[in-house]
Design a protein around this motif. Structure first.
Motif, PDB file in Angstrom:
ATOM      1  N   ASP A 155       0.670  -0.977  -0.562  1.00 49.08           N
ATOM      2  CA  ASP A 155      -0.177  -0.075  -0.809  1.00 49.08           C
ATOM      3  C   ASP A 155       1.104   0.984  -0.201  1.00 49.08           C
ATOM      4  OD1 ASP A 155      -2.437  -1.641   0.522  1.00 49.08           O
ATOM      5  OD2 ASP A 155      -1.869  -1.960   2.556  1.00 49.08           O
ATOM      6  N   PHE A 156       0.432   2.405  -0.839  1.00 51.36           N
ATOM      7  CA  PHE A 156       1.208   3.782  -0.460  1.00 51.36           C
ATOM      8  C   PHE A 156       0.241   4.511  -0.492  1.00 51.36           C
ATOM      9  CE2 PHE A 156       3.423   0.268  -3.339  1.00 51.36           C
ATOM     10  CZ  PHE A 156       4.670   0.849  -3.202  1.00 51.36           C
ATOM     11  N   ALA A 157       0.518   5.169  -0.154  1.00 51.51           N
ATOM     12  CA  ALA A 157      -0.280   7.045   0.193  1.00 51.51           C
ATOM     13  C   ALA A 157       0.613   7.993   0.029  1.00 51.51           C
ATOM     14  CB  ALA A 157      -0.581   6.787   1.844  1.00 51.51           C
ATOM     15  N   GLN A 158      -0.091   8.870  -0.672  1.00 47.20           N
ATOM     16  CA  GLN A 158       0.513  10.823  -0.655  1.00 47.20           C
ATOM     17  C   GLN A 158      -0.891  11.007  -0.712  1.00 47.20           C
ATOM     18  OE1 GLN A 158       1.143  11.587  -5.101  1.00 47.20           O
ATOM     19  NE2 GLN A 158       3.042  12.174  -4.764  1.00 47.20           N
ATOM     20  N   ASP A 159      -0.515  12.747  -0.202  1.00 50.67           N
ATOM     21  CA  ASP A 159      -1.504  13.363  -0.027  1.00 50.67           C
ATOM     22  C   ASP A 159      -2.031  14.005  -0.632  1.00 50.67           C
ATOM     23  OD1 ASP A 159      -1.646  16.643   1.204  1.00 50.67           O
ATOM     24  OD2 ASP A 159      -2.145  15.742   2.230  1.00 50.67           O
ATOM     25  N   TYR A 160      -2.684  14.435  -1.312  1.00 48.87           N
ATOM     26  CA  TYR A 160      -3.545  15.325  -2.106  1.00 48.87           C
ATOM     27  C   TYR A 160      -3.044  16.481  -2.680  1.00 48.87           C
ATOM     28  CZ  TYR A 160      -7.453  16.839  -5.668  1.00 48.87           C
ATOM     29  OH  TYR A 160      -6.992  17.655  -7.417  1.00 48.87           O
ATOM     30  N   THR A 211      -5.053   7.857  -0.489  1.00 55.13           N
ATOM     31  CA  THR A 211      -5.210   9.150   0.217  1.00 55.13           C
ATOM     32  C   THR A 211      -6.049  10.100   1.377  1.00 55.13           C
ATOM     33  OG1 THR A 211      -4.576  11.381  -0.989  1.00 55.13           O
ATOM     34  CG2 THR A 211      -6.851  10.121  -1.511  1.00 55.13           C
ATOM     35  N   GLY A 212      -5.364  11.127   2.081  1.00 49.91           N
ATOM     36  CA  GLY A 212      -6.507  11.627   3.014  1.00 49.91           C
ATOM     37  C   GLY A 212      -7.114  11.579   2.719  1.00 49.91           C
ATOM     38  N   ASN A 213      -8.695  11.894   3.024  1.00 47.88           N
ATOM     39  CA  ASN A 213     -10.224  12.138   2.789  1.00 47.88           C
ATOM     40  C   ASN A 213     -10.543  13.780   3.051  1.00 47.88           C
ATOM     41  OD1 ASN A 213     -12.492  11.827   2.085  1.00 47.88           O
ATOM     42  ND2 ASN A 213     -13.294  12.202   4.400  1.00 47.88           N
ATOM     43  N   ARG A 214     -10.750  14.249   2.221  1.00 47.91           N
ATOM     44  CA  ARG A 214     -10.760  16.337   1.728  1.00 47.91           C
ATOM     45  C   ARG A 214     -11.681  16.749   2.879  1.00 47.91           C
ATOM     46  NH1 ARG A 214     -10.064  17.907  -2.937  1.00 47.91           N
ATOM     47  NH2 ARG A 214     -10.107  16.254  -3.907  1.00 47.91           N
ATOM     48  N   GLY A 215     -12.796  15.899   2.661  1.00 42.79           N
ATOM     49  CA  GLY A 215     -13.691  16.964   2.854  1.00 42.79           C
ATOM     50  C   GLY A 215     -14.541  15.564   4.160  1.00 42.79           C
ATOM     51  N   SER A 216     -15.892  15.310   3.108  1.00 41.08           N
ATOM     52  CA  SER A 216     -16.951  15.173   4.431  1.00 41.08           C
ATOM     53  C   SER A 216     -16.904  12.976   3.726  1.00 41.08           C
ATOM     54  CB  SER A 216     -18.789  15.148   3.941  1.00 41.08           C
ATOM     55  OG  SER A 216     -18.650  14.893   2.735  1.00 41.08           O
ATOM     56  N   ASP A 217     -18.096  11.983   4.848  1.00 40.12           N
ATOM     57  CA  ASP A 217     -17.385  10.857   4.281  1.00 40.12           C
ATOM     58  C   ASP A 217     -18.314  11.176   3.173  1.00 40.12           C
ATOM     59  OD1 ASP A 217     -16.205  10.384   6.329  1.00 40.12           O
ATOM     60  OD2 ASP A 217     -17.782   9.968   7.679  1.00 40.12           O
ATOM     61  N   ASP A 218     -18.934  11.810   2.431  1.00 36.11           N
ATOM     62  CA  ASP A 218     -19.727  11.651   0.611  1.00 36.11           C
ATOM     63  C   ASP A 218     -18.255  11.479   0.351  1.00 36.11           C
ATOM     64  OD1 ASP A 218     -21.790  12.265   2.232  1.00 36.11           O
ATOM     65  OD2 ASP A 218     -21.618  13.885   1.571  1.00 36.11           O
ATOM     66  N   PRO A 236      -9.989   7.998  -0.827  1.00 37.34           N
ATOM     67  CA  PRO A 236      -9.381   9.019   0.175  1.00 37.34           C
ATOM     68  C   PRO A 236     -10.214   7.858   1.767  1.00 37.34           C
ATOM     69  CG  PRO A 236     -11.286   9.340  -1.173  1.00 37.34           C
ATOM     70  CD  PRO A 236     -10.373   7.997  -2.026  1.00 37.34           C
ATOM     71  N   LEU A 237      -9.293   8.023   2.604  1.00 36.81           N
ATOM     72  CA  LEU A 237      -9.005   6.980   3.694  1.00 36.81           C
ATOM     73  C   LEU A 237      -9.607   8.341   5.144  1.00 36.81           C
ATOM     74  CD1 LEU A 237      -7.415   3.888   3.746  1.00 36.81           C
ATOM     75  CD2 LEU A 237      -9.995   4.536   2.587  1.00 36.81           C
ATOM     76  N   ARG A 238     -10.982   7.791   5.639  1.00 39.13           N
ATOM     77  CA  ARG A 238     -10.733   8.755   7.140  1.00 39.13           C
ATOM     78  C   ARG A 238      -9.016   8.510   7.825  1.00 39.13           C
ATOM     79  NH1 ARG A 238     -15.624   9.293  11.352  1.00 39.13           N
ATOM     80  NH2 ARG A 238     -13.833  10.713  12.032  1.00 39.13           N
ATOM     81  N   PHE A 239      -9.124   8.875   8.547  1.00 38.56           N
ATOM     82  CA  PHE A 239      -7.661   9.265   9.971  1.00 38.56           C
ATOM     83  C   PHE A 239      -5.771   9.010   8.882  1.00 38.56           C
ATOM     84  CE2 PHE A 239     -10.959   6.979  11.295  1.00 38.56           C
ATOM     85  CZ  PHE A 239     -11.532   7.924  12.707  1.00 38.56           C
ATOM     86  N   PHE A 242      -2.999  11.319   9.377  1.00 38.05           N
ATOM     87  CA  PHE A 242      -2.595  11.434  10.479  1.00 38.05           C
ATOM     88  C   PHE A 242      -1.492  10.606  10.222  1.00 38.05           C
ATOM     89  CE2 PHE A 242      -2.262   9.321  14.451  1.00 38.05           C
ATOM     90  CZ  PHE A 242      -1.962  10.375  15.250  1.00 38.05           C
ATOM     91  N   LEU A 243      -1.482  10.027   9.597  1.00 38.61           N
ATOM     92  CA  LEU A 243      -0.763   8.581   9.744  1.00 38.61           C
ATOM     93  C   LEU A 243       0.849   9.050   8.513  1.00 38.61           C
ATOM     94  CD1 LEU A 243       0.143   5.509   9.370  1.00 38.61           C
ATOM     95  CD2 LEU A 243      -1.130   5.057   7.534  1.00 38.61           C
ATOM     96  N   ILE A 244       0.402  10.100   7.379  1.00 36.15           N
ATOM     97  CA  ILE A 244       1.538  10.517   6.917  1.00 36.15           C
ATOM     98  C   ILE A 244       1.628  11.577   6.556  1.00 36.15           C
ATOM     99  CG2 ILE A 244       0.994   8.710   5.201  1.00 36.15           C
ATOM    100  CD1 ILE A 244      -0.925  11.074   3.217  1.00 36.15           C
ATOM    101  N   TYR A 245       1.386  12.369   8.119  1.00 34.99           N
ATOM    102  CA  TYR A 245       2.005  13.544   8.419  1.00 34.99           C
ATOM    103  C   TYR A 245       3.276  12.711   8.848  1.00 34.99           C
ATOM    104  CZ  TYR A 245       2.779  18.178  10.626  1.00 34.99           C
ATOM    105  OH  TYR A 245       3.075  19.356  10.999  1.00 34.99           O
ATOM    106  N   GLU A 246       3.987  13.859   8.289  1.00 33.24           N
ATOM    107  CA  GLU A 246       5.776  14.451   8.787  1.00 33.24           C
ATOM    108  C   GLU A 246       6.381  12.582   9.009  1.00 33.24           C
ATOM    109  OE1 GLU A 246       6.350  16.268  11.993  1.00 33.24           O
ATOM    110  OE2 GLU A 246       6.040  18.061  11.237  1.00 33.24           O
ATOM    111  N   PRO A 247       6.451  12.120   7.671  1.00 28.61           N
ATOM    112  CA  PRO A 247       6.670  10.763   7.703  1.00 28.61           C
ATOM    113  C   PRO A 247       8.440  10.813   7.919  1.00 28.61           C
ATOM    114  CG  PRO A 247       6.412  11.186   4.982  1.00 28.61           C
ATOM    115  CD  PRO A 247       5.913  12.394   6.518  1.00 28.61           C
ATOM    116  N   VAL A 248       9.527   9.816   7.649  1.00 33.54           N
ATOM    117  CA  VAL A 248      10.272   9.088   8.119  1.00 33.54           C
ATOM    118  C   VAL A 248      10.900   8.902   7.162  1.00 33.54           C
ATOM    119  CG1 VAL A 248      10.237   9.621  10.870  1.00 33.54           C
ATOM    120  CG2 VAL A 248      10.368   6.855   9.652  1.00 33.54           C
ATOM    121  N   ARG A 249      11.970   8.724   6.575  1.00 35.17           N
ATOM    122  CA  ARG A 249      13.176   7.769   6.065  1.00 35.17           C
ATOM    123  C   ARG A 249      13.643   6.140   6.592  1.00 35.17           C
ATOM    124  NH1 ARG A 249      14.528  10.911   1.187  1.00 35.17           N
ATOM    125  NH2 ARG A 249      14.714  13.371   1.348  1.00 35.17           N
TER     126      ARG A 249
END
Length: 359
Positions: A155-160, A211-218, A236-239, A242-249
Motif C-alpha cells: 500500500d502507498f499513500a500520497q497527500d492530495y 490518500t487522506g479524505n479531504r472533506g465529508s464522508d461523501d 480517500p480514507l479517514r485518519f 494523521f498517518l502520513i503527516y511528517e513521515p520518516v526515511r
C-alpha cells in the motif's frame, strides 16, 4: 523487547545514508543541474536534465523541499556520489542474518523496488501497511517478530495537495507493475468509477494507492485523481492524513537495500489502534483487526524500548485532541485487545497523560 546491538544500529544508519546517496546518483546525472523554484511561498528543489539531442527541451523533475537538510546536503555533494550496490548488499545480508532484522517477502520487495526506482518516494509518496511495518525494526533498532509482517499486498499513500502541486509524475503505474509481473491488471473500483486505485496480479497480490479524505464522508467511495501517480487514482480514507503527516526515511532490507519513506512509527501505532476499531465484523475483518492490534502493541513496546515515548505521547495526544470520534476509536480499539495487553497499554497511556478510562 530489547534493542539490537549498537554495531547493527550503526550499520542500519550507514546503509540508509548510502542508499540515499545512491538514489541521488541514479536519479540525477551529473550533466544536469539543480534549481530552486518558488511555489506558493515555499522553495523547492527541481532538477533540470538536458535532452539527448541538441536543441531538445530539457526535462525538469521535482526533488523535494529546499528546507530539507538531507536533500540540501546531497544537492551540494551529488557530483561526488558513487553507487556501491555490492557493499550495500553485504550490509543487508549481515543485518538480516546476524542482527535478525526482517526482510520483506521477495515479491513485495520487488514491487517496492520498481516503484522506488520509478520515483514514487522522490515524489513524496509514503509506503504504508505491513510492508512499511517491517522497516521499523531497523528504524527503531529492535527485533520484531516475523509473524506480524506476513502480507499479500503493498500500500502507498500520497497527500492530495502534494500530488496536485508537485508538477511531476511517475511513468504509467500499470507499466511499472507489469515490469515486475505482466499479469498485473487494474481492479474496477467499488464505486463503478472507471478510475483505478488498485492493481492485482494473477496470484492475488494487490498494490493499492490511498490518500487522506479531504472533506465529508461523501467522498470516501469516490477515487481521488492523483496527478503525480502515473495514471492511478487513490482511495480517500479517514485518519490517513494523521498517518502520513511528517513521515520518516527508513530502509527496506531487500537485495542491496531500498530507501523508502514510511509513516513515523508512533503515528503508525496510534493509527492501527484507531482503524482496528472500525473493521467490519466478519471473519476477514476480525483477522485484520487482530493484526492491527498486534502491530500497535509491538510498536508501543518498541517505542518504549528505544526511548521514544515522548514521540508516542505527542502523537497520541494529537489524535486524542482531534475530537470525540477519535477518542472513541482509540478507546474502542483498546477494548478489543486481549486483557493483559489492554491493561499494559492503558497503564502506558496513563503514564503519557491519557487518563481516561478504557471501555
Amino acid at each position: 523487547m530489547k534493542q539490537i546491538d549498537l554495531i547493527y544500529r550503526t550499520m542500519t544508519a550507514e546503509l540508509g545514508q548510502r542508499l540515499l546517496d545512491a538514489s541521488f546518483s541514479a536519479d540525477f546525472p551529473v550533466e544536469g543541474r539543480f534549481v530552486r523554484v518558488n511555489n506558493k511561498g515555499r522553495k523547492y528543489w527541481y532538477f533540470d536534465q538536458p535532452g539527448e539531442d541538441e536543441g531538445y527541451r530539457q526535462k525538469r523533475r521535482y526533488v523535494g523541499p529546499a528546507d530539507d537538510p538531507e536533500i540540501n546536503k546531497r544537492v551540494e555533494d551529488f557530483r561526488a556520489i558513487k553507487d556501491d550496490a555490492k557493499g550495500r548488499r553485504k550490509l543487508v545480508t549481515t543485518l538480516v542474518r546476524e542482527a535478525g532484522l526482517p526482510a520483506p517477502e521477495p515479491f513485495s520487495g520487488d514491487v517496492v523496488e520498481a516503484l522506488a526506482h520509478a520515483g514514487i518516494f522522490r515524489l513524496r509518496a509514503c509506503l504504508v501497511g505491513t510492508v512499511a511495518f517491517s522497516t521499523y525494526a531497523g528504524h527503531l533498532g529492535v527485533r520484531l517478530p516475523a509473524a506480524s509482517m506476513m502480507t499479500s499486498d503493498a500500500d502507498f499513500a500520497q497527500d492530495y495537495a502534494i500530488s496536485a502541486e508537485i508538477g511531476d509524475s511517475l511513468p504509467p503505474i500499470l507499466e511499472i507493475l507489469q515490469g515486475v509481473d505482466p499479469t498485473f491488471r487494474p481492479i474496477p473500483h467499488r464505486s463503478g468509477s472507471p478510475r483505478s486505485t488498485a492493481f492485482k496480479n494473477r496470484a492475488g497480490y494487490k498494490v493499492e494507492f490511498l490518500t487522506g479524505n479531504r472533506g465529508s464522508d461523501d467522498y470516501l467511495d469516490k477515487p481521488a485523481d492523483m496527478p503525480a501517480l502515473g495514471g492511478a487514482s487513490a482511495d480517500p480514507l479517514r485518519f490517513m492524513d494523521f498517518l502520513i503527516y511528517e513521515p520518516v526515511r527508513a530502509v527496506l532490507l531487500h537485495k542491496s537495500g531500498i530507501s523508502v519513506i514510511v509513516p513515523a512509527p508512533e503515528r503508525y501505532a496510534v493509527h492501527k489502534l484507531i482503524v482496528a476499531s472500525r473493521r467490519v465484523v466478519d471473519t476477514i475483518g476480525a483477522a485484520k483487526r487482530e493484526k492491527d492490534l498486534r502491530q500497535a502493541i509491538l510498536l508501543f513496546d518498541a517505542l518504549n524500548a528505544s526511548n521514544r515515548l515522548d514521540d508516542l505521547s505527542d502523537a497520541l495526544k494529537e489524535a486524542w485532541e482531534r475530537g470525540e470520534a477519535w477518542r472513541h476509536a482509540i478507546q474502542a480499539g483498546m477494548g478489543y485487545m486481549p486483557r493483559k495487553e489492554k491493561a499494559a497499554t492503558a497503564a502506558l497511556f496513563r503514564e503519557l497523560g491519557i487518563n481516561h478510562d478504557i471501555q
